[in-house]
Design a protein around this motif. Structure first.
Motif, PDB file in Angstrom:
ATOM      1  N   GLN A 202       1.506  -1.403   0.399  1.00 15.12           N
ATOM      2  CA  GLN A 202      -0.382  -0.060   0.283  1.00 15.12           C
ATOM      3  C   GLN A 202       0.908   1.352   0.621  1.00 15.12           C
ATOM      4  N   GLY A 203       0.743   2.250  -0.670  1.00 16.79           N
ATOM      5  CA  GLY A 203       1.240   3.628  -0.722  1.00 16.79           C
ATOM      6  C   GLY A 203       0.441   4.744  -1.252  1.00 16.79           C
ATOM      7  N   THR A 204       1.059   5.702  -1.447  1.00 15.50           N
ATOM      8  CA  THR A 204       0.285   6.860  -1.957  1.00 15.50           C
ATOM      9  C   THR A 204       1.321   7.192  -3.165  1.00 15.50           C
ATOM     10  N   ILE A 205       0.252   7.824  -4.200  1.00 14.78           N
ATOM     11  CA  ILE A 205       0.443   8.062  -5.644  1.00 14.78           C
ATOM     12  C   ILE A 205       1.298   9.444  -5.314  1.00 14.78           C
ATOM     13  N   GLU A 206       2.652   9.246  -5.894  1.00 16.48           N
ATOM     14  CA  GLU A 206       3.381  10.908  -6.053  1.00 16.48           C
ATOM     15  C   GLU A 206       3.491  11.046  -7.493  1.00 16.48           C
ATOM     16  N   GLN A 207       3.560  10.441  -8.300  1.00 14.51           N
ATOM     17  CA  GLN A 207       3.709  11.751  -9.635  1.00 14.51           C
ATOM     18  C   GLN A 207       2.768  10.595 -10.807  1.00 14.51           C
ATOM     19  N   ILE A 208       2.471  10.717 -11.579  1.00 15.04           N
ATOM     20  CA  ILE A 208       1.592  10.253 -12.904  1.00 15.04           C
ATOM     21  C   ILE A 208       1.942  10.634 -13.990  1.00 15.04           C
ATOM     22  N   HIS A 209       2.362  10.402 -14.993  1.00 18.78           N
ATOM     23  CA  HIS A 209       3.085  10.805 -16.368  1.00 18.78           C
ATOM     24  C   HIS A 209       1.767   9.388 -17.119  1.00 18.78           C
ATOM     25  N   VAL A 210       1.362  11.087 -17.910  1.00 17.53           N
ATOM     26  CA  VAL A 210       0.112  10.130 -18.290  1.00 17.53           C
ATOM     27  C   VAL A 210       0.526  10.508 -19.472  1.00 17.53           C
ATOM     28  N   GLY A 211       0.692   9.456 -20.899  1.00 18.27           N
ATOM     29  CA  GLY A 211       0.706   8.467 -21.944  1.00 18.27           C
ATOM     30  C   GLY A 211      -0.850   9.081 -23.287  1.00 18.27           C
ATOM     31  N   GLU A 212      -0.966   8.514 -24.202  1.00 22.17           N
ATOM     32  CA  GLU A 212      -2.149   8.447 -24.825  1.00 22.17           C
ATOM     33  C   GLU A 212      -2.205   7.483 -24.855  1.00 22.17           C
ATOM     34  N   SER A 233      -4.437   4.540 -19.891  1.00 24.82           N
ATOM     35  CA  SER A 233      -4.224   5.295 -19.397  1.00 24.82           C
ATOM     36  C   SER A 233      -6.161   5.950 -18.525  1.00 24.82           C
ATOM     37  N   SER A 234      -7.255   4.269 -19.730  1.00 26.10           N
ATOM     38  CA  SER A 234      -7.827   4.926 -19.462  1.00 26.10           C
ATOM     39  C   SER A 234      -8.337   4.062 -18.456  1.00 26.10           C
ATOM     40  N   SER A 235      -7.116   2.956 -17.460  1.00 27.90           N
ATOM     41  CA  SER A 235      -7.759   2.388 -16.275  1.00 27.90           C
ATOM     42  C   SER A 235      -7.298   3.859 -15.681  1.00 27.90           C
ATOM     43  N   ILE A 236      -6.009   4.386 -15.475  1.00 30.44           N
ATOM     44  CA  ILE A 236      -6.310   5.617 -14.815  1.00 30.44           C
ATOM     45  C   ILE A 236      -7.832   6.100 -14.415  1.00 30.44           C
ATOM     46  N   LYS A 237      -8.572   6.511 -15.286  1.00 27.65           N
ATOM     47  CA  LYS A 237      -9.608   6.989 -15.441  1.00 27.65           C
ATOM     48  C   LYS A 237     -10.775   6.631 -15.032  1.00 27.65           C
ATOM     49  N   ASN A 238     -10.904   5.223 -14.884  1.00 31.67           N
ATOM     50  CA  ASN A 238     -11.932   4.060 -14.474  1.00 31.67           C
ATOM     51  C   ASN A 238     -11.515   4.051 -12.613  1.00 31.67           C
ATOM     52  N   LEU A 239     -10.369   4.133 -12.987  1.00 33.39           N
ATOM     53  CA  LEU A 239     -10.041   4.193 -11.535  1.00 33.39           C
ATOM     54  C   LEU A 239     -10.037   4.929 -10.330  1.00 33.39           C
ATOM     55  N   GLU A 240     -10.308   6.010 -11.384  1.00 39.66           N
ATOM     56  CA  GLU A 240     -10.241   7.395 -10.861  1.00 39.66           C
ATOM     57  C   GLU A 240      -8.914   8.272  -9.451  1.00 39.66           C
ATOM     58  N   LEU A 241      -7.884   7.326 -10.595  1.00 42.77           N
ATOM     59  CA  LEU A 241      -6.982   8.014 -10.236  1.00 42.77           C
ATOM     60  C   LEU A 241      -5.989   9.185  -9.938  1.00 42.77           C
ATOM     61  N   LYS A 242      -5.615   9.999  -8.983  1.00 43.94           N
ATOM     62  CA  LYS A 242      -4.687  11.064  -9.049  1.00 43.94           C
ATOM     63  C   LYS A 242      -3.511  11.048  -8.028  1.00 43.94           C
ATOM     64  N   GLU A 243      -3.105  12.323  -8.459  1.00 42.41           N
ATOM     65  CA  GLU A 243      -1.375  12.518  -7.431  1.00 42.41           C
ATOM     66  C   GLU A 243      -1.843  12.395  -5.973  1.00 42.41           C
ATOM     67  N   GLY A 244      -1.332  11.731  -4.357  1.00 45.63           N
ATOM     68  CA  GLY A 244      -1.905  11.650  -3.179  1.00 45.63           C
ATOM     69  C   GLY A 244      -2.804  10.321  -3.840  1.00 45.63           C
ATOM     70  N   SER A 245      -3.701   9.924  -4.476  1.00 49.15           N
ATOM     71  CA  SER A 245      -4.420   8.621  -3.809  1.00 49.15           C
ATOM     72  C   SER A 245      -3.860   7.309  -3.428  1.00 49.15           C
ATOM     73  N   LYS A 246      -4.217   7.200  -2.492  1.00 48.53           N
ATOM     74  CA  LYS A 246      -3.194   5.695  -1.913  1.00 48.53           C
ATOM     75  C   LYS A 246      -4.249   4.880  -2.848  1.00 48.53           C
ATOM     76  N   VAL A 247      -3.484   3.692  -2.867  1.00 52.60           N
ATOM     77  CA  VAL A 247      -3.008   2.510  -3.770  1.00 52.60           C
ATOM     78  C   VAL A 247      -2.819   1.216  -3.024  1.00 52.60           C
ATOM     79  N   SER A 248      -3.101   0.588  -3.941  1.00 56.36           N
ATOM     80  CA  SER A 248      -1.952  -0.966  -3.669  1.00 56.36           C
ATOM     81  C   SER A 248      -1.728  -1.718  -5.044  1.00 56.36           C
TER      82      SER A 248
END
Length: 260
Positions: A202-212, A233-248
Protein backbone atom coordinates in the motif's frame (compact mmCIF):
# COMPACT_ATOMS: atom_id res chain seq x y z
CA UNK A 1 44.04 -15.27 -8.13
CA UNK A 2 43.06 -12.51 -5.73
CA UNK A 3 42.15 -8.94 -6.69
CA UNK A 4 42.78 -6.19 -4.17
CA UNK A 5 42.60 -2.43 -4.08
CA UNK A 6 42.89 0.33 -1.51
CA UNK A 7 39.96 2.70 -1.03
CA UNK A 8 40.79 6.41 -0.97
CA UNK A 9 38.35 9.32 -0.91
CA UNK A 10 39.53 12.67 -2.25
CA UNK A 11 38.53 16.29 -1.65
CA UNK A 12 39.65 19.06 -4.02
CA UNK A 13 41.82 16.49 -5.84
CA UNK A 14 43.71 15.81 -2.59
CA UNK A 15 43.73 12.51 -0.65
CA UNK A 16 41.23 12.92 2.17
CA UNK A 17 40.37 9.52 3.61
CA UNK A 18 43.03 6.87 3.16
CA UNK A 19 42.88 3.50 4.86
CA UNK A 20 45.69 4.47 7.26
CA UNK A 21 43.77 7.61 8.25
CA UNK A 22 40.61 5.56 8.73
CA UNK A 23 42.53 3.25 11.07
CA UNK A 24 43.66 6.34 12.96
CA UNK A 25 40.11 7.68 13.27
CA UNK A 26 38.88 4.34 14.58
CA UNK A 27 41.72 4.39 17.12
CA UNK A 28 40.82 7.94 18.20
CA UNK A 29 37.21 6.84 18.59
CA UNK A 30 38.34 3.94 20.77
CA UNK A 31 41.09 5.61 22.82
CA UNK A 32 40.03 9.25 23.07
CA UNK A 33 43.68 10.23 22.78
CA UNK A 34 45.95 11.07 19.84
CA UNK A 35 48.97 9.61 21.61
CA UNK A 36 47.26 6.28 22.36
CA UNK A 37 45.64 6.17 18.93
CA UNK A 38 48.98 6.72 17.18
CA UNK A 39 50.52 3.81 19.10
CA UNK A 40 47.62 1.52 18.21
CA UNK A 41 47.71 2.17 14.44
CA UNK A 42 50.81 2.33 14.67
CA UNK A 43 52.34 5.62 13.49
CA UNK A 44 54.35 8.39 15.07
CA UNK A 45 52.59 11.01 17.17
CA UNK A 46 53.77 13.67 14.69
CA UNK A 47 52.35 11.82 11.66
CA UNK A 48 49.07 11.26 13.51
CA UNK A 49 48.68 14.98 14.13
CA UNK A 50 49.66 15.79 10.56
CA UNK A 51 47.01 13.37 9.25
CA UNK A 52 44.30 14.83 11.49
CA UNK A 53 45.24 18.41 10.58
CA UNK A 54 45.17 17.49 6.87
CA UNK A 55 41.66 16.01 7.21
CA UNK A 56 40.37 18.95 9.24
CA UNK A 57 41.87 21.48 6.82
CA UNK A 58 40.45 19.80 3.71
CA UNK A 59 36.99 19.35 5.17
CA UNK A 60 34.51 22.21 5.61
CA UNK A 61 33.57 20.55 8.91
CA UNK A 62 36.19 19.30 11.41
CA UNK A 63 36.58 15.55 11.61
CA UNK A 64 38.40 15.46 14.96
CA UNK A 65 38.06 17.82 17.92
CA UNK A 66 40.27 18.28 20.96
CA UNK A 67 39.46 19.48 24.44
CA UNK A 68 42.02 20.73 26.95
CA UNK A 69 41.77 20.71 30.73
CA UNK A 70 38.43 20.37 32.42
CA UNK A 71 37.20 17.73 34.82
CA UNK A 72 38.23 14.88 32.58
CA UNK A 73 41.63 16.35 31.79
CA UNK A 74 40.82 16.93 28.12
CA UNK A 75 41.15 14.52 25.23
CA UNK A 76 40.46 13.94 21.55
CA UNK A 77 37.25 12.73 19.95
CA UNK A 78 35.50 12.52 16.62
CA UNK A 79 32.95 15.14 15.72
CA UNK A 80 29.47 14.06 14.63
CA UNK A 81 30.69 14.58 11.06
CA UNK A 82 33.69 12.36 11.76
CA UNK A 83 31.46 9.62 13.19
CA UNK A 84 29.29 9.74 10.07
CA UNK A 85 32.36 9.60 7.85
CA UNK A 86 33.47 6.37 9.51
CA UNK A 87 30.03 4.81 9.04
CA UNK A 88 29.99 5.87 5.38
CA UNK A 89 33.50 4.55 4.77
CA UNK A 90 32.56 1.16 6.23
CA UNK A 91 29.61 0.93 3.82
CA UNK A 92 31.80 1.95 0.86
CA UNK A 93 34.47 -0.57 1.86
CA UNK A 94 31.84 -3.31 2.02
CA UNK A 95 30.57 -2.41 -1.47
CA UNK A 96 34.14 -2.29 -2.79
CA UNK A 97 34.80 -5.77 -1.41
CA UNK A 98 31.61 -7.04 -3.04
CA UNK A 99 32.66 -5.50 -6.36
CA UNK A 100 36.14 -7.04 -6.19
CA UNK A 101 34.67 -10.46 -5.36
CA UNK A 102 32.37 -10.18 -8.38
CA UNK A 103 35.33 -9.16 -10.49
CA UNK A 104 37.29 -12.17 -9.27
CA UNK A 105 34.42 -14.58 -9.96
CA UNK A 106 33.89 -13.21 -13.46
CA UNK A 107 37.54 -13.16 -14.46
CA UNK A 108 39.82 -16.04 -15.41
CA UNK A 109 43.33 -14.80 -16.16
CA UNK A 110 44.52 -18.30 -17.11
CA UNK A 111 42.01 -18.68 -19.95
CA UNK A 112 41.89 -15.00 -20.87
CA UNK A 113 38.13 -14.61 -20.40
CA UNK A 114 38.36 -10.93 -19.49
CA UNK A 115 35.47 -9.95 -21.76
CA UNK A 116 33.02 -10.93 -19.00
CA UNK A 117 34.18 -7.89 -17.02
CA UNK A 118 31.91 -5.79 -19.19
CA UNK A 119 28.90 -7.33 -17.46
CA UNK A 120 29.76 -5.41 -14.30
CA UNK A 121 28.88 -2.13 -15.98
CA UNK A 122 25.72 -3.44 -17.61
CA UNK A 123 22.64 -1.26 -17.23
CA UNK A 124 19.19 -2.83 -17.17
CA UNK A 125 15.91 -1.40 -18.40
CA UNK A 126 13.73 -2.63 -15.52
CA UNK A 127 12.19 0.45 -13.92
CA UNK A 128 11.99 -0.95 -10.40
CA UNK A 129 15.15 -1.74 -8.45
CA UNK A 130 14.57 -1.81 -4.69
CA UNK A 131 17.23 -2.79 -2.17
CA UNK A 132 16.72 -4.61 1.10
CA UNK A 133 18.07 -7.32 3.37
CA UNK A 134 17.48 -11.06 2.92
CA UNK A 135 15.54 -12.20 5.99
CA UNK A 136 14.43 -15.70 4.93
CA UNK A 137 15.07 -18.25 2.17
CA UNK A 138 12.65 -21.10 1.60
CA UNK A 139 14.18 -23.70 -0.71
CA UNK A 140 12.17 -26.30 -2.60
CA UNK A 141 13.33 -28.98 -5.00
CA UNK A 142 13.44 -26.60 -7.97
CA UNK A 143 12.65 -23.07 -6.79
CA UNK A 144 13.56 -20.90 -3.83
CA UNK A 145 11.47 -18.18 -2.22
CA UNK A 146 13.62 -15.23 -1.20
CA UNK A 147 12.16 -12.85 1.39
CA UNK A 148 13.68 -9.36 1.29
CA UNK A 149 13.00 -6.82 4.04
CA UNK A 150 12.66 -3.35 2.48
CA UNK A 151 13.38 0.03 4.06
CA UNK A 152 9.63 0.69 3.99
CA UNK A 153 9.12 -2.16 6.45
CA UNK A 154 7.41 -4.36 3.86
CA UNK A 155 8.76 -7.81 3.07
CA UNK A 156 9.02 -8.60 -0.63
CA UNK A 157 8.94 -12.20 -1.87
CA UNK A 158 10.70 -13.33 -5.02
CA UNK A 159 10.55 -16.81 -6.53
CA UNK A 160 13.74 -17.76 -8.35
CA UNK A 161 15.34 -21.08 -9.18
CA UNK A 162 17.23 -22.91 -6.47
CA UNK A 163 20.29 -22.91 -8.74
CA UNK A 164 20.11 -19.13 -9.10
CA UNK A 165 19.92 -18.70 -5.32
CA UNK A 166 23.04 -20.85 -4.93
CA UNK A 167 24.88 -19.03 -7.73
CA UNK A 168 24.17 -15.72 -5.98
CA UNK A 169 25.37 -17.30 -2.73
CA UNK A 170 22.42 -15.73 -0.95
CA UNK A 171 22.55 -15.79 2.84
CA UNK A 172 20.43 -14.33 5.59
CA UNK A 173 21.46 -10.74 6.26
CA UNK A 174 22.82 -10.18 2.74
CA UNK A 175 21.91 -6.98 0.96
CA UNK A 176 19.97 -7.77 -2.20
CA UNK A 177 18.09 -5.88 -4.89
CA UNK A 178 14.64 -6.81 -6.13
CA UNK A 179 14.23 -6.02 -9.83
CA UNK A 180 10.95 -6.02 -11.74
CA UNK A 181 9.44 -4.30 -14.76
CA UNK A 182 6.88 -1.56 -14.28
CA UNK A 183 4.52 -3.36 -16.65
CA UNK A 184 4.25 -6.26 -14.14
CA UNK A 185 2.96 -4.00 -11.35
CA UNK A 186 -0.83 -4.06 -11.05
CA UNK A 187 -2.73 -1.34 -9.17
CA UNK A 188 -5.93 -1.51 -7.17
CA UNK A 189 -7.84 0.82 -4.88
CA UNK A 190 -9.56 -2.14 -3.20
CA UNK A 191 -7.43 -2.74 -0.11
CA UNK A 192 -9.55 -5.76 0.89
CA UNK A 193 -8.95 -7.53 -2.41
CA UNK A 194 -7.81 -11.14 -2.00
CA UNK A 195 -5.38 -12.11 -4.73
CA UNK A 196 -2.89 -14.92 -5.29
CA UNK A 197 0.03 -12.55 -5.97
CA UNK A 198 2.47 -12.73 -3.06
CA UNK A 199 3.35 -9.03 -2.96
CA UNK A 200 0.85 -6.30 -2.15
CA UNK A 201 2.18 -2.92 -1.01
CA UNK A 202 0.00 0.00 0.00
CA UNK A 203 1.23 3.49 -0.81
CA UNK A 204 0.45 6.96 -2.08
CA UNK A 205 0.64 8.07 -5.71
CA UNK A 206 3.49 10.56 -5.94
CA UNK A 207 3.56 11.21 -9.69
CA UNK A 208 1.52 10.39 -12.78
CA UNK A 209 3.05 10.69 -16.25
CA UNK A 210 0.13 10.48 -18.66
CA UNK A 211 0.56 9.18 -22.21
CA UNK A 212 -1.87 8.69 -25.06
CA UNK A 213 -2.15 4.93 -24.50
CA UNK A 214 -0.18 4.05 -21.39
CA UNK A 215 0.76 6.04 -18.31
CA UNK A 216 3.42 5.66 -15.64
CA UNK A 217 2.49 5.97 -11.98
CA UNK A 218 5.06 6.31 -9.20
CA UNK A 219 3.90 5.07 -5.78
CA UNK A 220 5.63 5.94 -2.50
CA UNK A 221 5.34 2.95 -0.16
CA UNK A 222 7.41 4.55 2.62
CA UNK A 223 11.02 4.57 3.76
CA UNK A 224 12.12 6.19 0.46
CA UNK A 225 10.97 3.04 -1.39
CA UNK A 226 9.08 3.83 -4.58
CA UNK A 227 7.40 1.54 -7.10
CA UNK A 228 6.67 2.48 -10.72
CA UNK A 229 3.72 0.97 -12.56
CA UNK A 230 2.73 1.30 -16.21
CA UNK A 231 -1.00 0.85 -16.87
CA UNK A 232 -3.35 2.06 -19.59
CA UNK A 233 -4.43 5.68 -19.44
CA UNK A 234 -8.05 4.51 -19.56
CA UNK A 235 -7.45 2.49 -16.37
CA UNK A 236 -6.35 5.69 -14.61
CA UNK A 237 -9.69 7.25 -15.47
CA UNK A 238 -11.67 4.16 -14.50
CA UNK A 239 -9.92 3.93 -11.12
CA UNK A 240 -10.11 7.72 -10.69
CA UNK A 241 -6.43 7.85 -9.83
CA UNK A 242 -4.65 11.12 -9.12
CA UNK A 243 -1.57 12.30 -7.24
CA UNK A 244 -2.16 11.74 -3.55
CA UNK A 245 -4.50 8.79 -4.09
CA UNK A 246 -4.01 5.68 -1.93
CA UNK A 247 -3.42 2.49 -3.93
CA UNK A 248 -2.05 -1.01 -3.59
CA UNK A 249 0.74 -2.17 -5.87
CA UNK A 250 0.50 -5.89 -6.62
CA UNK A 251 3.43 -7.93 -8.00
CA UNK A 252 3.70 -11.67 -8.56
CA UNK A 253 6.71 -13.27 -6.85
CA UNK A 254 7.67 -14.95 -10.15
CA UNK A 255 7.95 -11.52 -11.84
CA UNK A 256 10.72 -10.40 -9.47
CA UNK A 257 14.36 -11.24 -10.05
CA UNK A 258 17.04 -10.83 -7.42
CA UNK A 259 20.44 -9.17 -7.78
CA UNK A 260 23.29 -9.08 -5.32
Amino acid sequence: MEISSNLTLELFEQPFLLEKRIDLLFAVQKCGSINKAAKEVPMSYKKAWEAINAMNNLSSTPVVQTETGGKGGGGTSLTEYGENLLKTYVVLKKEQKKFLNNLKNMTDIDTGTLKTIGRLAMQISARNQISGVVEYINEGKVNAEVYIKLKSGYTLVSTITKVAAHNLDLKLGDEATAIFKSSTVLLTTDFTLNISARNKFQGTIEQIHVGEVNSEIVIDIGGSDKIASVITSSSIKNLELKEGSKVSAVIKASDIIVGK
